[in-house]
Design an enzyme around this catalytic site. Sequence first.
Site, PDB file in Angstrom:
ATOM      1  CB  CYS A   2      -0.191   0.227   1.105  1.00  0.00           C
ATOM      2  SG  CYS A   2      -1.973  -1.542   1.432  1.00  0.00           S
ATOM      3  NE  ARG A  27       5.487   1.076  -1.403  1.00  0.00           N
ATOM      4  CZ  ARG A  27       6.120   1.906  -0.254  1.00  0.00           C
ATOM      5  NH1 ARG A  27       6.871   2.904  -0.580  1.00  0.00           N
ATOM      6  NH2 ARG A  27       5.301   1.510   1.056  1.00  0.00           N
ATOM      7  CD1 TRP A  74      -0.043  -6.642  -2.927  1.00  0.00           C
ATOM      8  CD2 TRP A  74      -0.060  -6.524  -0.684  1.00  0.00           C
ATOM      9  NE1 TRP A  74       0.305  -7.618  -2.511  1.00  0.00           N
ATOM     10  CE2 TRP A  74       0.102  -7.670  -1.377  1.00  0.00           C
ATOM     11  CE3 TRP A  74      -0.031  -6.820   0.651  1.00  0.00           C
ATOM     12  CZ2 TRP A  74       1.092  -9.214  -0.832  1.00  0.00           C
ATOM     13  CZ3 TRP A  74      -0.083  -8.227   1.006  1.00  0.00           C
ATOM     14  CH2 TRP A  74       0.714  -8.774  -0.415  1.00  0.00           C
ATOM     15  CG  ASN A  99      -0.260   2.987   3.752  1.00  0.00           C
ATOM     16  OD1 ASN A  99      -1.260   2.170   2.817  1.00  0.00           O
ATOM     17  ND2 ASN A  99       1.457   2.896   3.019  1.00  0.00           N
ATOM     18  N   GLY A 100      -1.056  -0.446   6.770  1.00  0.00           N
ATOM     19  CA  GLY A 100      -0.899  -1.727   8.049  1.00  0.00           C
ATOM     20  C   GLY A 100      -2.500  -2.571   7.613  1.00  0.00           C
ATOM     21  CD  GLU A 478      17.427 -14.712  -3.917  1.00  0.00           C
ATOM     22  OE1 GLU A 478      16.679 -14.664  -3.505  1.00  0.00           O
ATOM     23  OE2 GLU A 478      17.570 -14.089  -4.975  1.00  0.00           O
ATOM     24  CE  LYS A 482      14.170 -13.091  -6.751  1.00  0.00           C
ATOM     25  NZ  LYS A 482      15.065 -12.545  -5.295  1.00  0.00           N
ATOM     26  CG  HIS A 501      18.675 -37.687   5.102  1.00  0.00           C
ATOM     27  ND1 HIS A 501      19.140 -38.581   5.422  1.00  0.00           N
ATOM     28  CD2 HIS A 501      20.038 -37.420   4.630  1.00  0.00           C
ATOM     29  CE1 HIS A 501      20.792 -38.706   5.204  1.00  0.00           C
ATOM     30  NE2 HIS A 501      21.018 -38.070   4.787  1.00  0.00           N
TER      31      HIS A 501
HETATM   32  O1  M6R Z   1      13.374  -4.963   1.343  1.00  0.00           O
HETATM   33  P1  M6R Z   1      13.264  -6.326   1.770  1.00  0.00           P
HETATM   34  O2  M6R Z   1      15.380  -7.244   1.767  1.00  0.00           O
HETATM   35  O3  M6R Z   1      13.544  -6.069   4.148  1.00  0.00           O
HETATM   36  O4  M6R Z   1      12.702  -7.394   1.641  1.00  0.00           O
HETATM   37  C1  M6R Z   1      12.038  -8.555   1.926  1.00  0.00           C
HETATM   38  C2  M6R Z   1      12.162  -9.443   1.789  1.00  0.00           C
HETATM   39  O5  M6R Z   1      10.341  -9.289   1.325  1.00  0.00           O
HETATM   40  C3  M6R Z   1      12.114  -9.251  -0.785  1.00  0.00           C
HETATM   41  O6  M6R Z   1      13.642  -9.699  -0.306  1.00  0.00           O
HETATM   42  C4  M6R Z   1      11.392 -10.508  -1.239  1.00  0.00           C
HETATM   43  O7  M6R Z   1      11.982 -12.263  -0.655  1.00  0.00           O
HETATM   44  C5  M6R Z   1      12.243 -10.663  -2.593  1.00  0.00           C
HETATM   45  N1  M6R Z   1      10.602  -9.909  -3.116  1.00  0.00           N
HETATM   46  C6  M6R Z   1      12.283 -11.746  -2.649  1.00  0.00           C
HETATM   47  O8  M6R Z   1      12.975 -11.414  -5.128  1.00  0.00           O
END
Ligand code: M6R
Length: 605
Positions: A2, A27, A74, A99-100, A478, A482, A501
């Site tokens: 948001c 965002r 959002w 927001n929140g 990671e 992705k 395992h």
């Molecule tokens: O802004 P931040 O690094 O604190 O955000 C953390 C996660 O929300 C962020 O890394 C998220 O996992 C990404 N979309 C991954 O690509």
Amino acid sequence: MCGIVGAVAQRNITPILLEGLKRLEYRGYDSCGVALHVDGKLQRSRSTSRVTELQAQIDQTGLAGFTGIAHTRWATHGVPSSANAHPHFSRERIALVHNGIIENHEELRTELSTAGYIFESQTDTEVIAHLIDHLYHGDLFEAVQQAVKRLSGAFAIAVFCRDEPHRVVGARLGSPLIVGVGKGENFIASDAMALAGTTDQIIYLEEGDVVDLQLQKCWIVDNQGKSVQREIRTVHAHSGAAELGPYRHYMQKEIFEQPRAIADTLENVTNIMPELFGDKAYGIFKEIDSVLILACGTSYYAGLTAKYWIESIAKIPVNVEIASEYRYRDSVPNPKSLVVTISQSGETADTLAALKHARNQGMLHTLTVCNVATSAMVRECELAYITHAGVEVGVASTKAFTTQLAALFLLALSLAQIKGRLNDEQEAGHIKAMRHLPVAISAVLALEPQIIAWAEQFAAKENALFLGRGLHYPIAMEGALKLKEISYIHAEAYPAGELKHGPLALVTKEMPVVTVAPNDTLIEKLKSNMQEVRARGGELYVFADADSHITASEGIHVIRLPEHYGLLSPILHTIPLQLLAYHTALARGTDVDKPRNLAKSVTVE
Ligand code: M6R
């Protein structure tokens, strides 16, 4: 996530509000809206489409005014719909954006319904609008101060009232909110970026602050209702809408920006010294006996990589915790621990709350590795290392991650130096390797055509396994994150030794198994794990390096990174995984920069 923009001015503010929303678009959001004070009435326009659609709607109706608020939503409580989109009205008198998350919204809803308020949405937000209206006796600032005392949870709000045409009131607790100070006009927003081009005079509101914005006045009270002065800072916020240039998507652009981003992040590093992390770093690093890393998502994986580095180079014990778990766990605090938060945005609600939790437990030495110098995380930590990745627009973190790794490697070296575990020769060797990173990354980026060929095969799959060992297990994690977040292919990462395992049961010829295989100390073990996959018909897609000695054969596809990069190899091995995810998503036709259900900055719990 948001976003909020609001203004009180003597000119039509509709273009400012819409421009602000556009700057916050990256965002992530699923609906948006604007409300203005027009001829003694509240008027609004809302859309479940993009901001450009909202703009077209407004162009048709000619909605214009001097006082108003706007929002990108959002969804948390209630589906994305026009009725749930903000601004919310109460009795055509109060207009509010939020927001929140309001945790006691059900209780308030019952109370306000009994008082005769009719709810038009499923949101938690609408209770705040009705509550303020309920408490309103001719002074909006007063009503908001009373109302916020009744709210539990996290919020940043902006409100205006039909009966006070030149006033916007804001309040924050747990979610960011800033004030933009103008000449004869004032603004409010969830992020300074929303006001780029409008004003660079920014006040960061503190927890519990309530602000009264009028044309010539910006009055703030703290959570005790005491009048306070907050510093006005000059902030050169970047526009979120950076130019795409020759790229199709921001994610692609950001992947290719990594040589520059790493060079900028390491620009001032001529030798290893704790002061790179702040004036007080020397004393703090000397005193601490362990490290606690707190982060979410990709930043958490950066933390896991840092654990390997810090423990092996500096010989200091490290714990890495997912922020949203740590904040609610009974843990054993160590006041001699250095608490390190890692965050691209510096506004992630869970990480901020985990930091606060650590502090409340008596762990007062705090450091953040963060990409936004003006963020709450940087303001709240004693020490900071700012990564200079530049604005990251794509929801999938790319250059933010590799620059975090560069900064965390420096942290490992600085701690090692303080603890007497780094000699001059080692220091010179590490600095040389770091300086060479931009060139080495460029060479990996040149592998893109080979990766595109793999991506075409991946696009037809629904599952993938990622394997790594040691330092490269977090990189495999990671890579899996992705792929799943932008291509929607289910992907899981395992330390390769763990295959037998359980996860080996999943391996068939339909299962691509991506293997991160640089020539590190575990390469021979990893080769045995690869054989276990081949023996079950699994197809291996191996990212080896110059020294790995893995050759392609039936069921084993190999892309070789040009150099072997020792301890810094995780940074190089991240790049092909980003490209694989990007091109697979492209082949599947997903919305790469704004994947479904996700937001860039996760400012709610
Ligand atoms: O802004 P931040 O690094 O604190 O955000 C953390 C996660 O929300 C962020 O890394 C998220 O996992 C990404 N979309 C991954 O690509």
